[in-house]
Design an enzyme around this catalytic site. Structure first.
Site, mmCIF file in Angstrom:
data_model
loop_
_atom_site.group_PDB
_atom_site.id
_atom_site.type_symbol
_atom_site.label_atom_id
_atom_site.label_comp_id
_atom_site.label_asym_id
_atom_site.label_seq_id
_atom_site.Cartn_x
_atom_site.Cartn_y
_atom_site.Cartn_z
ATOM 1 N N ASP A 362 0.830 -1.208 0.000
ATOM 2 C CA ASP A 362 0.000 0.000 0.000
ATOM 3 C C ASP A 362 0.870 1.267 0.000
ATOM 4 O O ASP A 362 1.970 1.268 0.544
ATOM 5 C CB ASP A 362 -0.845 -0.042 1.291
ATOM 6 C CG ASP A 362 -2.059 0.835 1.211
ATOM 7 O OD1 ASP A 362 -2.168 1.601 0.254
ATOM 8 O OD2 ASP A 362 -2.900 0.741 2.121
ATOM 9 N N ARG A 438 -12.184 1.511 8.385
ATOM 10 C CA ARG A 438 -10.822 1.920 8.002
ATOM 11 C C ARG A 438 -10.870 3.163 7.097
ATOM 12 O O ARG A 438 -10.144 3.257 6.116
ATOM 13 C CB ARG A 438 -10.080 0.797 7.291
ATOM 14 C CG ARG A 438 -8.569 0.909 7.447
ATOM 15 C CD ARG A 438 -7.801 0.086 6.441
ATOM 16 N NE ARG A 438 -6.380 0.108 6.759
ATOM 17 C CZ ARG A 438 -5.430 -0.211 5.906
ATOM 18 N NH1 ARG A 438 -5.712 -0.612 4.706
ATOM 19 N NH2 ARG A 438 -4.156 -0.163 6.265
ATOM 20 N N LYS A 471 -1.003 -8.163 -5.340
ATOM 21 C CA LYS A 471 -1.597 -8.519 -4.056
ATOM 22 C C LYS A 471 -2.952 -7.818 -4.004
ATOM 23 O O LYS A 471 -3.016 -6.588 -3.923
ATOM 24 C CB LYS A 471 -0.706 -8.058 -2.898
ATOM 25 C CG LYS A 471 -1.309 -8.326 -1.526
ATOM 26 C CD LYS A 471 -0.323 -8.014 -0.433
ATOM 27 C CE LYS A 471 -0.969 -8.042 0.938
ATOM 28 N NZ LYS A 471 -0.066 -7.542 1.978
ATOM 29 N N ASP A 473 -6.183 -6.898 -2.252
ATOM 30 C CA ASP A 473 -6.637 -6.787 -0.864
ATOM 31 C C ASP A 473 -8.115 -6.398 -0.786
ATOM 32 O O ASP A 473 -8.716 -5.953 -1.769
ATOM 33 C CB ASP A 473 -5.774 -5.729 -0.165
ATOM 34 C CG ASP A 473 -5.562 -6.031 1.307
ATOM 35 O OD1 ASP A 473 -6.383 -6.766 1.889
ATOM 36 O OD2 ASP A 473 -4.586 -5.514 1.883
ATOM 37 N N MET A 474 -8.703 -6.557 0.372
ATOM 38 C CA MET A 474 -10.075 -6.117 0.634
ATOM 39 C C MET A 474 -10.165 -5.842 2.123
ATOM 40 O O MET A 474 -10.212 -6.764 2.927
ATOM 41 C CB MET A 474 -11.037 -7.237 0.255
ATOM 42 C CG MET A 474 -12.486 -6.818 0.343
ATOM 43 S SD MET A 474 -13.525 -8.008 1.162
ATOM 44 C CE MET A 474 -15.132 -7.392 0.754
ATOM 45 N N ASN A 475 -10.161 -4.555 2.471
ATOM 46 C CA ASN A 475 -9.955 -4.213 3.876
ATOM 47 C C ASN A 475 -11.168 -3.675 4.615
ATOM 48 O O ASN A 475 -11.026 -2.897 5.561
ATOM 49 C CB ASN A 475 -8.794 -3.220 3.998
ATOM 50 C CG ASN A 475 -7.469 -3.938 3.908
ATOM 51 O OD1 ASN A 475 -7.312 -5.049 4.420
ATOM 52 N ND2 ASN A 475 -6.508 -3.333 3.242
ATOM 53 N N CYS A 521 -6.012 -11.392 -0.450
ATOM 54 C CA CYS A 521 -5.817 -10.967 0.933
ATOM 55 C C CYS A 521 -7.083 -10.236 1.323
ATOM 56 O O CYS A 521 -7.746 -9.637 0.483
ATOM 57 C CB CYS A 521 -4.611 -10.009 0.938
ATOM 58 S SG CYS A 521 -4.338 -9.123 2.476
ATOM 59 N N ASP A 543 -2.675 -10.881 9.055
ATOM 60 C CA ASP A 543 -1.814 -9.735 9.354
ATOM 61 C C ASP A 543 -0.993 -10.006 10.608
ATOM 62 O O ASP A 543 -0.047 -9.283 10.906
ATOM 63 C CB ASP A 543 -2.663 -8.470 9.577
ATOM 64 C CG ASP A 543 -3.054 -7.819 8.263
ATOM 65 O OD1 ASP A 543 -2.562 -8.259 7.203
ATOM 66 O OD2 ASP A 543 -3.864 -6.869 8.288
#
Ligand code: GLA
Length: 719
Positions: A362, A438, A471, A473-475, A521, A543
């Site tokens: 990121d 977030r 990578k 991601d999904m946060n 992720c 994480d």
């Protein structure tokens, strides 16, 4: 023949290498479940009986109540009071659902599940399709059973076809129903949260309904979609175990219900809380694919069945055939504080340590200097990369290392150019506030314009840039799930359509960047599921990179998923060589990577890492494709122990890690490598020590020193 139909008794029998599954068509109408278990078990027609207060059709008499006999699919409202797999509302508004058996046919290989991930076929794969019809709604229902002979796996899904003009609303949809004849089971689930993925739970089931689920729009770390039922005494090597999973990454429901007769109904699928679907006249709807396996030899065999299935039919073929790169990931090293010069220096040092790839996490795009801004703006930050992405990536590659990059396509910060231009592209519900998580919102992946935009922007940003790895991601999870692009009657389809949008974009990435691998992720291992595994090579397991926690997280992932799927990083050991050794020995339980500031590592630490990567490359294939045997479970004792074996059983990679709780002088049980040939000798290529096969078969014991960071690794090769 893997699928057989006996006309006299109207019994279908599906067989795999070691299991059999059977059902009967009773009264020309009902698919009645008969058997799932060992291949040698007895299969006989259902013996009907009367139970008071149970509804039946006059034409069949009171012994044929749908509430009593075991079903292949359970319908809502027509006499089966147990939990249902299918509930449909037709134009008359009620939800009573009932289909009659119509016909069957066979398919060589698999049946297509358009728009969703599914298991790939193979030579030993055959499908049975049972067609049922409902004259009232005019729908046809296809129940698919795909037999993966060698893996002892059977998958199931259903397809609904609306043959008439009127809409039909699917109110609940489960991909499979399995009615087991007793209730003597424990239920195994993997529960947890962010940083705390995949705790193992084992509890006896009870009368009533027990479920695991996600209402979050991601399969989630709260409950992994894998679960199992086993007899109360089942162990790693003994006892009956039924394992289940779903090839899907969004909200799901898995139910286990014990009824008045002491029978157990098992179902998994989309459920009803986050799903409703209007099937228009002429349309078809296909459910996600459910996966079942049975082992008569405990959890170990169940896990190996799943591993074989995932390696052979789920993961992209190249993810199984090719070594996975040892990456150095920048996240824990730098967080958002990255720029070209720093990362080129990272690349240089990484190459020296034998890492295969630098992954820029990121922080490389838009105004992404923290997590409050920039998400959605997928153009490189010109202050961090003065000559653009391509020139930077070329510099990285010139150091002799490949390059990976982090993306989070599904998300957006309100403080972003994209949000300012398209506020209507987020999930939201008119008149209600939209929750942040977030500091981000969720893009409406059910909206084709959003998907088209994302394809366009990523194609432009990565055009001509030699990227070897994404990578993905999904946060955050999905709340206020509504789409500005769909009419009111389709709002309850958004969870499902969102997921299809994600899959469409994943597929596009694989087709547009065929030389790049995807690692998925979701805030760590929050989408550790078979759906994601159809597109990516591996999944970031958590994480939480602390090796003591990773011991149990990795063990429980291996219940249902092979080591090839599990991305495991060595994080900062400081100057502590023992800690580095331990972190490495735990991380080689899966696919190795590092996540530390290489510029701050001392020369002795770098020298150890160089040795580690060199060593790992020699036995990586054993971890990626070997058979997994667990010898001690960290949920039960103060150590974890396992080995990976190659196909010929001539090589074993043996690992044992003591937990922090292991006291000085504690002696383990004998750790038996039962696959060892008792007439051979094996050399541990890491210590050069030689063991007789007999010694390995009888088991080696290990003594804890009581000190921190204690682990053993042996690479045993037959001489
Ligand atoms: C998630 C991932 C991390 C890292 C950060 C970046 O938490 O799990 O590995 O990529 O996002 O924001």
């Amino acid at each position: 023949m893997a699928i057989k139909f006996s006309r006299n008794e109207c019994i279908f029998t599906l067989t795999t290498k070691r299991t059999a599954y059977a059902f009967q068509i009773a009264k020309g109408k009902y698919p009645v479940h008969l058997y799932y278990g060992k291949k040698s078990g007895e299969i006989k027609p259902w013996d009907p009986y009367v139970v008071s207060f149970s509804p039946y059709l006059a034409e069949f008499g009171n012994t044929w109540s749908p509430d009593i006999f075991p079903q292949e699919i359970s319908f809502f409202g027509a006499g089966d009071f147990r939990t249902s797999a299918l509930r449909l509302a037709g134009k008359d508004g009620n939800s009573v659902t009932s289909f009659d058996y119509k016909s069957y046919h066979y398919i060589d290989g698999t049946a297509d599940i358009p728009g969703l991930p599914q298991a790939r076929g193979g030579e030993d794969v055959k499908t049975l399709c049972i067609t049922m019809e409902d004259k009232v709604t005019g729908c046809l229902l296809n129940l698919y059973y795909t037999v993966f002979y060698e893996c002892d796996v059977i998958t199931r899904h259903m397809e609904l076809i609306n043959k008439k003009k009127d809409d039909v609303v699917i109110e609940k949809c489960m991909s499979m129903t399995l009615d087991l004849p007793n209730d003597e089971y424990d239920m195994i689930t993997l529960y947890g949260g962010h940083y705390d993925e995949r705790n193992l739970s084992r509890n006896p089931i009870a009368h009533g309904n027990q479920s695991i689920f996600s209402r979050r729009g991601a399969s989630s770390p709260q409950f992994n979609p894998f679960f199992a039922l086993c007899d109360h005494k089942a162990t790693e090597n003994k006892g009956d175990v039924y394992g289940f999973n779903l090839v899907y990454s969004g909200s799901f429901l898995a139910e286990v219900e014990v009824d008045q007769m002491g029978h157990t109904r098992v179902q998994t699928g989309l459920g009803s809380e986050c799903f409703r679907y209007t099937l228009k006249g002429g349309e078809r709807f296909v459910s996600p694919e459910a996966v079942m396996t049975y082992s008569a030899k405990g959890f170990g065999e169940m896990s190996r069945n799943f591993h074989k299935f995932v390696l052979g039919h789920i993961l992209p073929e190249k993810a199984v055939k090719n070594p996975h790169p040892v990456v150095l990931n920048t996240w824990e090293a730098c967080y958002f504080n990255i720029d070209e010069e720093k990362l080129v220096a990272f690349a240089e040092e990484s190459a020296k340590c034998g890492f295969d790839m630098l992954v820029m996490d990121d922080g490389w795009f838009g105004a992404r200097n923290h997590d409050h801004a920039g998400l959605g703006d997928w153009t490189p930050n010109p202050e961090k990369f003065k000559n653009g992405l391509k020139s930077f990536v070329d510099r990285v590659k010139a150091k002799g290392i490949s390059f990976g990059i982090w993306i989070e396509p599904e998300m957006i910060n309100p403080d972003s150019e994209l949000y300012r231009a398209h506020p209507d592209w987020c999930l939201r519900v008119p008149g209600r506030p939209t929750s942040l998580s977030r500091d981000q919102l969720v893009l409406d992946m059910s909206n084709p314009s959003v998907i088209a935009y994302l394809k366009g922007i990523f194609a432009k940003t990565f055009d001509g840039v030699a990227i070897d790895y994404f990578k993905w991601d999904m946060n955050r999870h999905l709340s206020e799930v509504g789409s500005a692009a769909l009419p009111p009657e389709q709002q309850c389809e958004v969870f499902y359509r969102y997921q299809k949008g994600v899959y469409e974009l994943l597929q596009w990435f694989n087709e547009t960047f065929p030389d790049a691998m995807i690692e998925t992720c979701s805030g760590g291992g929050g989408r550790y599921d078979l759906g994601m595994m159809c597109y990516g090579w591996q999944i970031w397991a958590s994480d939480n990179t602390h090796p003591y926690d990773r011991i149990w997280m990795q063990r429980s992932a291996l219940m249902g998923y092979p080591a090839a799927t599990m991305s495991c990083h060595v994080s900062n050991p400081g100057e502590n060589e023992k800690s580095l050794d331990f972190r490495y020995k735990v991380a080689v339980g899966g696919m190795l990577g590092y996540e530390l500031n290489i510029l701050r590592m001392t020369e002795p630490i770098k020298a150890i890492m160089s040795r580690q990567t060199k060593e790992y490359h020699r036995y990586e294939s054993l971890i990626r494709t070997g058979e997994y045997y667990s010898l001690a479970c960290p949920f039960e004792t103060c150590y974890e122990c396992h080995y990976y074996a190659n196909e010929e059983h001539s090589q074993f990679l043996f690992g044992l890690s003591f937990k922090r709780s292991a006291k000085a002088g504690f002696v383990t049980a004998p750790m038996k490598i039962s696959l060892a040939d008792k007439n051979a000798t094996y050399r541990d290529l890491l210590s050069d020590k030689v063991y007789s096969g007999e010694e390995l078969k009888n088991g080696l014991r290990f003594t804890a020193s009581g000190e921190e960071y204690e682990a053993i690794l042996m690479w045993l090769v037959k001489e």
